[in-house]
Design a protein around this motif. Structure first.
Motif, PDB file in Angstrom:
ATOM      1  N   ALA A 120       3.367   2.164  -8.334  1.00 35.22           N
ATOM      2  CA  ALA A 120       2.294   1.145  -8.198  1.00 35.22           C
ATOM      3  C   ALA A 120       2.151   0.162  -9.346  1.00 35.22           C
ATOM      4  CB  ALA A 120       0.936   1.550  -7.974  1.00 35.22           C
ATOM      5  N   GLU A 121       2.350   1.091 -10.645  1.00 32.84           N
ATOM      6  CA  GLU A 121       2.402   0.125 -11.867  1.00 32.84           C
ATOM      7  C   GLU A 121       3.645  -0.703 -11.792  1.00 32.84           C
ATOM      8  OE1 GLU A 121       1.564   3.093 -14.976  1.00 32.84           O
ATOM      9  OE2 GLU A 121      -0.359   3.182 -13.873  1.00 32.84           O
ATOM     10  N   HIS A 122       4.813  -0.063 -11.575  1.00 33.18           N
ATOM     11  CA  HIS A 122       6.045  -0.904 -11.471  1.00 33.18           C
ATOM     12  C   HIS A 122       6.058  -1.918 -10.517  1.00 33.18           C
ATOM     13  CE1 HIS A 122      10.357  -1.419 -11.949  1.00 33.18           C
ATOM     14  NE2 HIS A 122      10.576  -1.518 -10.735  1.00 33.18           N
TER      15      HIS A 122
ATOM     16  N   LEU B 129       0.834  -1.270   0.127  1.00 31.25           N
ATOM     17  CA  LEU B 129       0.157  -0.179  -0.077  1.00 31.25           C
ATOM     18  C   LEU B 129       0.937   1.143   0.202  1.00 31.25           C
ATOM     19  CD1 LEU B 129      -2.554   1.432   0.215  1.00 31.25           C
ATOM     20  CD2 LEU B 129      -2.669   1.158   2.774  1.00 31.25           C
ATOM     21  N   ILE B 130       0.724   2.126  -1.172  1.00 32.15           N
ATOM     22  CA  ILE B 130       1.357   3.473  -1.211  1.00 32.15           C
ATOM     23  C   ILE B 130       0.709   4.215  -0.567  1.00 32.15           C
ATOM     24  CG2 ILE B 130       2.762   4.966  -2.610  1.00 32.15           C
ATOM     25  CD1 ILE B 130       2.651   2.359  -4.740  1.00 32.15           C
ATOM     26  N   VAL B 131       1.052   4.981   0.400  1.00 33.42           N
ATOM     27  CA  VAL B 131       0.338   6.229   1.223  1.00 33.42           C
ATOM     28  C   VAL B 131       1.051   7.299   0.699  1.00 33.42           C
ATOM     29  CG1 VAL B 131      -0.375   7.305   3.253  1.00 33.42           C
ATOM     30  CG2 VAL B 131      -0.361   4.752   2.956  1.00 33.42           C
ATOM     31  N   HIS B 132       0.451   8.522   0.117  1.00 35.58           N
ATOM     32  CA  HIS B 132       1.088   9.472  -0.323  1.00 35.58           C
ATOM     33  C   HIS B 132       0.340  10.653  -0.419  1.00 35.58           C
ATOM     34  CE1 HIS B 132      -1.487  10.028  -3.877  1.00 35.58           C
ATOM     35  NE2 HIS B 132      -1.730   8.686  -3.922  1.00 35.58           N
ATOM     36  N   ALA B 133       1.071  11.932  -0.479  1.00 34.97           N
ATOM     37  CA  ALA B 133       0.467  13.168  -0.416  1.00 34.97           C
ATOM     38  C   ALA B 133       0.016  13.520  -1.666  1.00 34.97           C
ATOM     39  CB  ALA B 133       1.639  14.408   0.114  1.00 34.97           C
ATOM     40  N   ARG B 134      -1.250  14.434  -1.421  1.00 44.13           N
ATOM     41  CA  ARG B 134      -1.973  14.324  -2.929  1.00 44.13           C
ATOM     42  C   ARG B 134      -0.972  14.802  -4.061  1.00 44.13           C
ATOM     43  NH1 ARG B 134      -7.647  15.899  -0.033  1.00 44.13           N
ATOM     44  NH2 ARG B 134      -8.203  13.803   0.200  1.00 44.13           N
ATOM     45  N   PRO B 135      -0.067  15.803  -4.065  1.00 45.33           N
ATOM     46  CA  PRO B 135       0.498  16.338  -5.245  1.00 45.33           C
ATOM     47  C   PRO B 135       1.518  14.989  -5.901  1.00 45.33           C
ATOM     48  CG  PRO B 135       0.766  17.853  -3.673  1.00 45.33           C
ATOM     49  CD  PRO B 135      -0.049  16.838  -2.798  1.00 45.33           C
ATOM     50  N   LEU B 136       1.750  14.169  -5.180  1.00 42.04           N
ATOM     51  CA  LEU B 136       2.502  13.103  -5.603  1.00 42.04           C
ATOM     52  C   LEU B 136       1.956  11.865  -6.359  1.00 42.04           C
ATOM     53  CD1 LEU B 136       4.667  13.108  -2.356  1.00 42.04           C
ATOM     54  CD2 LEU B 136       5.455  13.777  -4.710  1.00 42.04           C
ATOM     55  N   ALA B 137       0.594  12.085  -6.572  1.00 42.61           N
ATOM     56  CA  ALA B 137      -0.300  11.122  -7.138  1.00 42.61           C
ATOM     57  C   ALA B 137       0.441  10.368  -8.431  1.00 42.61           C
ATOM     58  CB  ALA B 137      -1.865  11.827  -7.623  1.00 42.61           C
ATOM     59  N   SER B 138       0.862  11.176  -9.498  1.00 44.19           N
ATOM     60  CA  SER B 138       1.598  10.505 -10.493  1.00 44.19           C
ATOM     61  C   SER B 138       2.739   9.629 -10.261  1.00 44.19           C
ATOM     62  CB  SER B 138       1.734  11.299 -11.538  1.00 44.19           C
ATOM     63  OG  SER B 138       2.636  12.290 -11.182  1.00 44.19           O
TER      64      SER B 138
ATOM     65  N   LEU C  12       6.149  -6.330 -11.598  1.00 44.91           N
ATOM     66  CA  LEU C  12       6.913  -7.323 -10.949  1.00 44.91           C
ATOM     67  C   LEU C  12       6.038  -8.235 -10.084  1.00 44.91           C
ATOM     68  CD1 LEU C  12       9.375  -4.861  -9.156  1.00 44.91           C
ATOM     69  CD2 LEU C  12       9.643  -6.030 -11.411  1.00 44.91           C
ATOM     70  N   GLY C  13       4.928  -8.301 -10.067  1.00 44.22           N
ATOM     71  CA  GLY C  13       3.976  -9.301  -9.682  1.00 44.22           C
ATOM     72  C   GLY C  13       3.278  -9.030  -8.355  1.00 44.22           C
ATOM     73  N   TYR C  14       3.585  -7.691  -7.654  1.00 41.86           N
ATOM     74  CA  TYR C  14       3.031  -7.699  -6.484  1.00 41.86           C
ATOM     75  C   TYR C  14       1.659  -6.998  -6.572  1.00 41.86           C
ATOM     76  CZ  TYR C  14       7.626  -7.538  -4.822  1.00 41.86           C
ATOM     77  OH  TYR C  14       8.947  -7.836  -4.253  1.00 41.86           O
ATOM     78  N   GLU C  15       0.552  -7.135  -5.674  1.00 37.34           N
ATOM     79  CA  GLU C  15      -0.645  -6.475  -5.810  1.00 37.34           C
ATOM     80  C   GLU C  15      -0.507  -4.920  -5.014  1.00 37.34           C
ATOM     81  OE1 GLU C  15      -5.063  -6.947  -3.956  1.00 37.34           O
ATOM     82  OE2 GLU C  15      -3.860  -8.856  -4.369  1.00 37.34           O
ATOM     83  N   ALA C  16      -0.684  -3.925  -5.915  1.00 37.94           N
ATOM     84  CA  ALA C  16      -0.327  -2.781  -5.089  1.00 37.94           C
ATOM     85  C   ALA C  16      -1.529  -1.797  -5.437  1.00 37.94           C
ATOM     86  CB  ALA C  16       0.927  -2.046  -6.073  1.00 37.94           C
ATOM     87  N   ALA C  17      -1.721  -0.996  -4.267  1.00 36.39           N
ATOM     88  CA  ALA C  17      -2.617  -0.034  -4.312  1.00 36.39           C
ATOM     89  C   ALA C  17      -2.192   1.418  -3.668  1.00 36.39           C
ATOM     90  CB  ALA C  17      -3.676  -0.357  -3.065  1.00 36.39           C
TER      91      ALA C  17
END
Ligand code: GLY
Length: 360
Positions: A53-55, A38-47, A59-64
């Protein structure tokens, strides 16, 4: 090029400082049994969070990903509760990880979620501010604010890895870089005079340029100072208090101004005050006091405070965590790079306060 700094002690961690690090050091820090992130991020860092997450998915992880309200508003129990729900929906397990991507508010709050979900899952900090790199993301202090105060609920829960990529600082406003530099200069005064020399010898425009070698060097050195201190004293039983140099007055200034002052600005003023207090005790030369003013003002930081009276600030300082049996204690230098915590009588504060513009 990157430098790796190890934090040893009861909960070891690795801090990587460098430029254009990409995602590899983050992936390398995941447990070999991890399957979800789970990637928790500040809003301006969404991209950037999405790209990570796509990377990870490739690699086979489930990422949100999950964003949170900016700055201190993000350090709230309802934000934490929302993230606990997200962890539950993801079925985030003990070997899985939370990646905190953002400034100090993000790493404090997401670190608290990592500390509490299943009583602790892996945490990887990706600080995106200078202040975060040299302070909040390193050393395991996690926490949130409540109606009775800031950072009163939290835990010591170090990230297993901190990935400090200087290239992420390129869009940071100069004032925020300067505020981060305050903590770097503080580290110079308490433990590493080479930092002071680099700040003195470098053009401030170069020093605050995220692509400069000099900023990378002093950032790495400041991280190394903090790593040494928290390796010896993670839970602030004694030595760690030295990281609080300048912070007793700084916290009072921040609170008196409803946290509208940047933390680094307040730390700069607090260090200049503490230097005068040490000078009055015969522990610091007038040249070293002047050196405080010169170094902080060189990067555009304030060295004086004229907002509230000493009486008002002393009332707030009486709640400082270093107070023992009602006696104020300050981190003071007994010469450069020789800090210790000392009890101070209220009467000793007047002259140093007046010298930096604070009315009685
Ligand atoms: N910011 C001071 C500490 O981490 O102890």
């Amino acid at each position: 090029m990157s430098t790796t700094i190890e934090v040893t002690g009861v909960q070891p961690s690795t801090i990587t400082v460098g430029r254009d690090l990409g995602f590899d050091p983050i992936v390398a820090a995941l447990d070999s049994a991890a399957t979800k992130v789970l990637i928790v991020h500040a809003r301006p860092l969404a991209s950037r969070a999405q790209a990570l997450a796509e990377h990870l998915r490739s690699l086979g992880y489930e990422a949100a990903t999950a964003d949170h309200p900016d700055a201190e508003a993000g350090k709230a129990i309802d934000v934490v509760a929302g993230l606990w729900d997200t962890c539950g929906r993801l079925q985030l397990g003990r070997k899985d990880a939370i990646i905190a991507m953002g400034g100090g508010a993000t790493t404090d709050m997401a670190g608290f979620v990592a500390a509490t979900w299943l009583r602790g899952v892996s945490l990887i900090n990706v600080p995106t501010t200078l202040l975060g790199m040299v302070d909040a993301a390193v050393g395991g202090k996690t926490g949130i604010n409540t109606s009775v105060g800031k950072n009163l609920v939290g835990s010591f829960y170090p990230a297993c890895a901190v990935v400090a990529d200087m290239s992420l600082l390129s869009s940071l406003p100069r004032e925020d870089l300067a505020a981060g530099a305050a903590e770097v200069i503080k580290c110079g005064f308490i433990a590493d005079p080479v930092i002071l020399r680099i700040v003195e010898e470098t053009d401030p425009d170069v020093l605050l340029d995220p692509s400069s070698e000099q900023l990378a060097e002093i950032t790495t050195r400041a991280v190394a100072v903090k790593a040494r201190v928290v390796s010896a004293d993670l839970t602030e039983g004694g030595l760690r208090e030295i990281l609080n140099y300048g912070h007793t007055l700084a916290h009072a200034i921040e609170r008196a101004n409803d946290y509208t002052w940047r933390h680094g600005d307040a730390v700069a003023v607090g260090c200049c005050f503490a230097a005068r207090l040490a000078h009055a005790r015969g522990q610091l030369s007038s040249e070293d006091v002047a050196r405080h003013d010169e170094l902080f003002s060189r990067v555009g930081l304030p060295t004086r405070y004229e907002g509230h009276t000493l009486a008002e600030l002393t009332h707030i300082m009486a709640s400082d965590k270093k107070v023992r049996r009602g006696v104020l204690r300050f981190v003071l230098l007994d010469g450069i790079a020789n800090p210790r915590t000392e009890a101070v009588e209220p009467g000793e504060l007047a002259a140093p306060a007046e010298a930096i513009g604070i009315r009685p």
